[in-house]
Design an enzyme around this catalytic site. Structure first.
Site, mmCIF file in Angstrom:
data_model
loop_
_atom_site.group_PDB
_atom_site.id
_atom_site.type_symbol
_atom_site.label_atom_id
_atom_site.label_comp_id
_atom_site.label_asym_id
_atom_site.label_seq_id
_atom_site.Cartn_x
_atom_site.Cartn_y
_atom_site.Cartn_z
ATOM 1 N N GLU A 82 -0.187 -1.194 5.833
ATOM 2 C CA GLU A 82 0.955 -0.788 6.646
ATOM 3 C C GLU A 82 1.006 0.717 6.841
ATOM 4 O O GLU A 82 1.348 1.201 7.922
ATOM 5 C CB GLU A 82 2.262 -1.277 5.998
ATOM 6 C CG GLU A 82 3.502 -1.101 6.875
ATOM 7 C CD GLU A 82 4.216 0.238 6.727
ATOM 8 O OE1 GLU A 82 5.162 0.493 7.493
ATOM 9 O OE2 GLU A 82 3.828 1.043 5.840
ATOM 10 N N ASP A 135 0.855 -1.183 0.000
ATOM 11 C CA ASP A 135 0.000 0.000 0.000
ATOM 12 C C ASP A 135 0.895 1.238 0.000
ATOM 13 O O ASP A 135 2.060 1.194 0.399
ATOM 14 C CB ASP A 135 -0.933 0.008 1.208
ATOM 15 C CG ASP A 135 -0.198 -0.022 2.543
ATOM 16 O OD1 ASP A 135 0.800 -0.758 2.647
ATOM 17 O OD2 ASP A 135 -0.632 0.669 3.486
#
Length: 459
Positions: free
Chosen positions: A145, A79
């Site tokens: 994350e 991400d």
């Protein structure tokens, strides 16, 4: 081990890795919206010959090679943050660009280059028969994350029931091998007041004024020294053996803790009324010797907080944003500090691979960033400034973790983000060499320092 053959194989995949990374950059993948990138990674894993590819309940992609009992894992969060102010970009952040040496685009350094190098590193291992019989290689593309460091590995450890022998984090390391970093936590301070008409503010109790006093103390906590003249002792005190006798040397390695105000909220009946509540979010970076409860108590003991104690609440945030799969996996916003011993077997496996491939100095000459270039002159074995999924892998669960990844810390979250093709190649080569050089973890604890869990009742 034929290090020249490994380097040659990695260089031979440079064009494939460049294409793969540019494909990932072109798919927007902010936290909780990673499905497109996850499926693109799964397709690449299947294409290059992984033995098994799966997507778990949180949406992490897991690629497996080998059949041994020991799992050596390579982790890349896939991400990204958003692009911020588009006017700060000199090129389209998703279309990106490439030239002879660089690849530009959101996620190039932080941190989609890591999954690219680890996928092709695993392919090289398989092609060159570099996976020992007692090893299974796991490559993870992990989600969320940027929103909540390590949440993905809480899920992998607790729900997927996977506990690797050790994990290589492929976060950007500027050509270094990283053995730890500071932890962090997200603290909320709530202040109550009483509203009244703004024409007679003395009838009320302004929550913003009380918060202003508290914020001056928070600022002092971050900026003050630790001498006797400082009523509020600054966080620099943790570098001083007088205040941190057990861990001051570890704190000096990691760097001092910090605190800053990241958000502010209020309630008021109108713009012509006294505010009846005010809240702030604090981003607290923790060095060795600081714990989640010591950080909470530190805020509670600030002079202004004690002055308004009956109207102040200090707490830790919880995270409950659903993953792209719809799963809501709640956790506390506490991300523990960790440091490895430099002599730990998993650290030395990377050091041995690096020395065999490239010598004992960092490789790469990223000429487009003076900050990144300076970092290439640092010691080979060092630490991150920011935090990673290692907060759960080693900080929370004690699974040995080490960092080596393409790109530069200075590019993370920055406009005009770039990475370097040379880094993709170097990392793929090192990843391929590591399993055969790993000598086993033995019985000694590899941690110099580990923050560990809280006593909160969470999974």
């Amino acid at each position: 081990m034929n290090f020249d053959a490994i380097k040659s194989a990695a260089k031979g995949y440079e064009a494939d890795m460049t294409r793969f990374l540019r494909d990932l950059i072109a798919i927007p993948s902010e936290s909780s919206n990673e499905e497109g990138v996850i499926r693109r990674i799964a397709a690449e894993m299947e294409k290059v010959g992984f033995d098994k590819v799966e997507i778990d309940g949180e949406g992490n992609v897991l690629g497996w090679m080998g059949n041994g009992e020991k799992i050596i894992a390579y982790d890349a969060h896939i991400d990204t943050v958003g692009i911020g102010n588009r006017e700060n970009w000199k090129f389209d952040p998703y279309e990106g660009y490439e030239n002879e040496t660089e690849i530009g685009g959101r996620g190039g350094s932080d941190q989609e280059g890591g999954i690219v190098s680890s996928v092709y590193g695993a392919k090289i291992m398989k092609d060159m028969n570099l996976i020992p019989e007692d090893v299974t290689v796991l490559v993870t593309g992990t989600v969320q994350e940027e929103d909540c460091d390590g949440l993905c590995w809480q899920y992998i450890h607790n729900e997927d029931k996977i506990t690797p022998e050790f994990v290589i984090s492929t976060e950007p390391t500027d050509g270094g091998i990283y053995r730890g970093h500071r932890g962090r936590m997200e603290i909320r301070v709530d202040v109550r007041g009483v509203s009244c008409h703004g024409s007679a503010p003395e009838r009320g109790d302004n929550a913003i004024f009380k918060m202003a006093d508290i914020l001056q103390d928070v600022r002092s906590l971050n900026e003050n020294g630790d001498g006797p003249s400082n009523e509020v002792k600054g966080l620099v005190k943790m570098l001083n053996p007088a205040f941190n006798p057990e861990h001051y040397e570890d704190a000096q390695f990691l760097g001092r803790g910090t605190v800053t105000v990241s958000e502010i909220f209020f309630t008021s009946p109108s713009r012509c009324a006294v505010a009846d509540s005010c809240s702030v979010s604090l981003d607290r970076r923790m060095t060795a010797g600081e714990t989640w409860d010591s950080c909470i108590k530190e805020i509670e003991n600030l002079p202004a907080v004690k002055k308004y104690a009956k109207d102040v609440k200090v707490s830790m945030y919880m995270y409950d944003r659903p993953a792209w799969t719809g799963l809501k996996y709640e956790t506390e916003c506490y991300f523990p500090t960790w440091i490895n011993k430099e002599t730990a077997p998993h650290i030395q496996a990377l050091a041995d691979a690096h020395k065999g491939l490239y010598g004992d100095k960092r490789v790469g000459t990223p000429t487009s960033s003076e900050i990144a270039l300076e970092k290439r002159k640092a010691p080979l074995i060092d630490k991150w400034t920011f935090s990673t999924n290692g907060v759960s892998i080693q900080g929370r669960y004690g699974i040995p973790c080490v960092g080596f990844g393409p790109g530069a810390e200075s590019q993370a979250h920055a406009p005009n983000e770039i990475t370097w093709k040379e880094d993709l190649v170097a990392c793929a080569a090192l990843y391929a060499a590591v399993p055969s050089l790993y000598k086993g973890k033995g019985t000694e604890d590899v941690s110099v320092y580990r923050g560990g869990k809280t006593n909160n009742d969470i999974k």
